[in-house]
Design a protein around this motif. Structure first.
Motif, PDB file in Angstrom:
ATOM      1  N   ASP A   1       0.846  -1.203   0.000  1.00 26.79           N
ATOM      2  CA  ASP A   1       0.000   0.000   0.000  1.00 26.79           C
ATOM      3  C   ASP A   1       0.879   1.249   0.000  1.00 26.79           C
ATOM      4  O   ASP A   1       0.815   2.083   0.907  1.00 26.79           O
ATOM      5  CB  ASP A   1      -0.922  -0.019   1.233  1.00 26.79           C
ATOM      6  N   VAL A   2       1.707   1.382  -1.031  1.00 26.94           N
ATOM      7  CA  VAL A   2       2.748   2.416  -1.044  1.00 26.94           C
ATOM      8  C   VAL A   2       2.189   3.834  -1.027  1.00 26.94           C
ATOM      9  O   VAL A   2       2.877   4.767  -0.610  1.00 26.94           O
ATOM     10  CB  VAL A   2       3.706   2.260  -2.252  1.00 26.94           C
ATOM     11  N   GLU A   3       0.956   4.005  -1.478  1.00 27.60           N
ATOM     12  CA  GLU A   3       0.394   5.352  -1.439  1.00 27.60           C
ATOM     13  C   GLU A   3       0.173   5.808  -0.003  1.00 27.60           C
ATOM     14  O   GLU A   3       0.508   6.918   0.372  1.00 27.60           O
ATOM     15  CB  GLU A   3      -0.907   5.410  -2.230  1.00 27.60           C
TER      16      GLU A   3
ATOM     17  N   THR B   1       7.116   4.385   3.199  1.00 29.81           N
ATOM     18  CA  THR B   1       8.403   3.852   3.660  1.00 29.81           C
ATOM     19  C   THR B   1       8.216   2.719   4.661  1.00 29.81           C
ATOM     20  O   THR B   1       7.231   2.657   5.392  1.00 29.81           O
ATOM     21  CB  THR B   1       9.279   4.924   4.363  1.00 29.81           C
ATOM     22  N   ILE B   2       9.202   1.837   4.665  1.00 34.83           N
ATOM     23  CA  ILE B   2       9.298   0.789   5.676  1.00 34.83           C
ATOM     24  C   ILE B   2      10.561   1.099   6.464  1.00 34.83           C
ATOM     25  O   ILE B   2      11.615   1.351   5.859  1.00 34.83           O
ATOM     26  CB  ILE B   2       9.384  -0.607   5.015  1.00 34.83           C
ATOM     27  N   THR B   3      10.460   1.165   7.772  1.00 32.99           N
ATOM     28  CA  THR B   3      11.630   1.578   8.553  1.00 32.99           C
ATOM     29  C   THR B   3      12.033   0.509   9.558  1.00 32.99           C
ATOM     30  O   THR B   3      11.216  -0.304   9.987  1.00 32.99           O
ATOM     31  CB  THR B   3      11.344   2.870   9.354  1.00 32.99           C
ATOM     32  N   PHE B   4      13.316   0.549   9.896  1.00 36.15           N
ATOM     33  CA  PHE B   4      13.838  -0.331  10.939  1.00 36.15           C
ATOM     34  C   PHE B   4      14.743   0.494  11.846  1.00 36.15           C
ATOM     35  O   PHE B   4      15.548   1.299  11.366  1.00 36.15           O
ATOM     36  CB  PHE B   4      14.616  -1.494  10.331  1.00 36.15           C
TER      37      PHE B   4
ATOM     38  N   THR C   1       8.768  -1.069  11.077  1.00 33.29           N
ATOM     39  CA  THR C   1       7.432  -0.492  10.886  1.00 33.29           C
ATOM     40  C   THR C   1       7.072  -0.564   9.413  1.00 33.29           C
ATOM     41  O   THR C   1       7.791  -0.031   8.562  1.00 33.29           O
ATOM     42  CB  THR C   1       7.386   0.964  11.378  1.00 33.29           C
ATOM     43  N   ALA C   2       5.990  -1.269   9.119  1.00 29.96           N
ATOM     44  CA  ALA C   2       5.507  -1.393   7.750  1.00 29.96           C
ATOM     45  C   ALA C   2       3.995  -1.293   7.783  1.00 29.96           C
ATOM     46  O   ALA C   2       3.351  -1.818   8.695  1.00 29.96           O
ATOM     47  CB  ALA C   2       5.932  -2.737   7.147  1.00 29.96           C
TER      48      ALA C   2
ATOM     49  N   TYR D   1       2.001  -7.545   9.770  1.00 33.73           N
ATOM     50  CA  TYR D   1       1.910  -6.231   9.147  1.00 33.73           C
ATOM     51  C   TYR D   1       0.695  -6.114   8.229  1.00 33.73           C
ATOM     52  O   TYR D   1       0.609  -5.181   7.423  1.00 33.73           O
ATOM     53  CB  TYR D   1       3.190  -5.939   8.351  1.00 33.73           C
ATOM     54  N   GLY D   2      -0.200  -7.081   8.341  1.00 35.91           N
ATOM     55  CA  GLY D   2      -1.389  -7.036   7.484  1.00 35.91           C
ATOM     56  C   GLY D   2      -1.064  -7.313   6.030  1.00 35.91           C
ATOM     57  O   GLY D   2      -1.733  -6.835   5.129  1.00 35.91           O
TER      58      GLY D   2
END
Ligand code: HEM
Ligand code: HEM
Lengths: 187, 189
Positions: free
Chosen positions: B101-103, B107-110, B130-131, B165-166
């Motif tokens: 769901d990039v919109e 970002t995906i963070t660590f 976090t995604a 993360y669904g």
């Protein structure tokens, strides 16, 4: 009685007929739905998997039915039905029986030629392997069109077939439809 | 004969292989993850095969404390929009609301919370990933591969479950486990 007689359909033919009839119409609706929910990719993915699972179920049942019908006698035509009608009915029966095999086979070809290589994990129980064919977007698109055409075409044919059965029941008031529910020919 | 040849080839390679003198304890300083790094992932599918891909757009830092890995910090973020698998339809699906769901979540963070050194060149990195707006604890394993001038290279691997993360679409056809395999080049600042 399990087997057909000269005056009636047996339980096996009856159960197969109505099970496949129900699944087949539902499957066309489900197939249509997979295209209608293109804007909801998650749902679309899941519907595709259900569609493939039920498709393979129909294919298996249709093959059983083909074998059963080839090894069975058929009830004789009802008395008083014109010969051309009997011939037309028989032709349609053969055609839709063949289509209940051809339509899922064409669906199987979509899965088998798609570069996406999404496994067919039928009801999350067994993997049905893809058929060994070359994969490309173009070949997949060809089978998608063929599958859709055959599916909607056989849907129309099955509707005409059902319409004829209901016509016999309501207007001609003969036992054509009742025989598919276990009744014997009434003269 | 074949064995001899093989042995000789190996011997000839020896001088070019770095002596394994590099240890984590000797590292220090702040490093930025260089674009030359490689972030690969794979998801197995039933019956063999699966989806392999890379994330070409990312950024990150390592803050390495000399002699004390426990005080070191790692941050990393990647743009799932950049996902590349070699199959445009798969990429479109991954970017869609069905997966990243990039919109809504670009970002995906660590962010590391604890780093434990194990052996001279190996560390276990725990942190929060976090995604799709969902934060979850994850663990990665890092091995120091190379240290050359101002750059250090870590090989980082980790197996993540995507369902928290669904992103469980496609299970069980596609495994719930996403395997990350990354070569991170850090450039000293
Ligand atoms: C609700 C709709 C349907 C009705 C009312 C209906 C009714 C009937 C009736 C009354 C017969 C017996 C005809 C005769 O004895 O001459 C029959 C036979 C047959 N029907 Fe249907 N049908 C329906 C749907 C379908 C569907 C969807 C299929 C296929 C997908 C199908 C395939 C067949 C076949 C192959 C036969 C030949 C007999 C056999 O092999 O069992 N029918 N149907
Ligand atoms: C009797 C069985 C089946 C029926 C009646 C049926 C019917 C349909 C229909 C009506 C559609 C929508 C076509 C469109 O609007 O474009 C469809 C699509 C589809 N079906 Fe089936 N199907 C059957 C079996 C299968 C099987 C066994 C598979 C695969 C293993 C399959 C795979 C697909 C796929 C992949 C699509 C989407 C095609 C596209 O991208 O346009 N189907 N089906």
């Amino acid at each position: 009685m399990l087997r057909n007689t000269r005056t009636s359909y047996g339980t096996v033919a009856i159960v197969l007929h109505w099970t496949i009839a129900l699944l087949f119409f539902a499957q066309i609706a489900l197939g249509f739905l997979t295209q209608a929910v293109a804007d909801r990719p998650r749902l679309q993915f899941d519907l595709y998997q259900w569609h493939k699972s039920f498709g393979f179920l129909i294919l298996a049942l249709a093959l059983v039915r083909l074998a059963w019908s080839l090894s069975s006698i058929r009830p004789l035509p009802l008395p008083g039905v014109p010969r051309w009608e009997t011939t037309a009915a028989r032709t349609v029966h053969r055609l839709i029986l063949a289509l209940t095999i051809a339509v899922p086979m064409a669906g199987w070809m979509i899965a088998s030629t798609s570069p996406l290589m999404i496994p067919s994990f039928v009801f999350d129980l067994v993997v049905v392997p893809d058929l060994p064919f070359t994969r490309s977007d173009a070949i997949e698109a060809f089978w998608s069109r063929t599958h859709a055409l055959l599916a909607y075409g056989s849907g129309l044919l099955a509707l005409a077939h059902a319409g004829a059965a209901i016509h016999h029941h309501l207007l001609r008031k003969d036992t054509t439809l009742a025989r598919m529910f276990g009744a014997h020919t009434v003269r | 004969m074949r064995v001899m040849f093989f042995a000789i080839s190996l011997l000839m390679l020896l001088p070019v292989m770095p002596a394994r003198a590099d240890t984590l304890s000797a590292l220090r300083g702040r490093y930025v993850v260089d674009p030359s790094s490689h972030i690969a992932f794979s998801v197995a599918q039933i019956g063999g095969g699966g989806i392999q891909g890379v994330f070409p757009r990312f950024s990150g830092t390592f803050d390495l404390q000399p002699g004390d890995m426990a005080k070191s910090r790692v941050t990393f973020s990647l743009q799932p929009e950049s996902v590349a698998t070699g199959e445009p339809r798969v990429e479109k699906f991954l970017r869609s609301s069905a997966v990243f769901d990039v919109e809504a979540y670009p970002t995906i963070t660590f962010r590391s919370t604890a780093i434990r050194q194990e052996g001279s060149d190996h560390a276990v990195i725990q942190g929060v990933l976090t995604a799709r707006g969902i934060a979850h604890r994850e663990t990665f394993e890092a091995t120091l591969v190379k240290r050359q001038g101002q750059t250090i290279t870590f090989h980082v691997v980790g197996d993540l479950m995507r369902s928290p993360y669904g992103m469980d679409v496609g299970t069980p056809i596609y495994s719930n486990v996403v395997r990350f395999d990354m070569m991170l080049n850090g450039r000293r600042r």
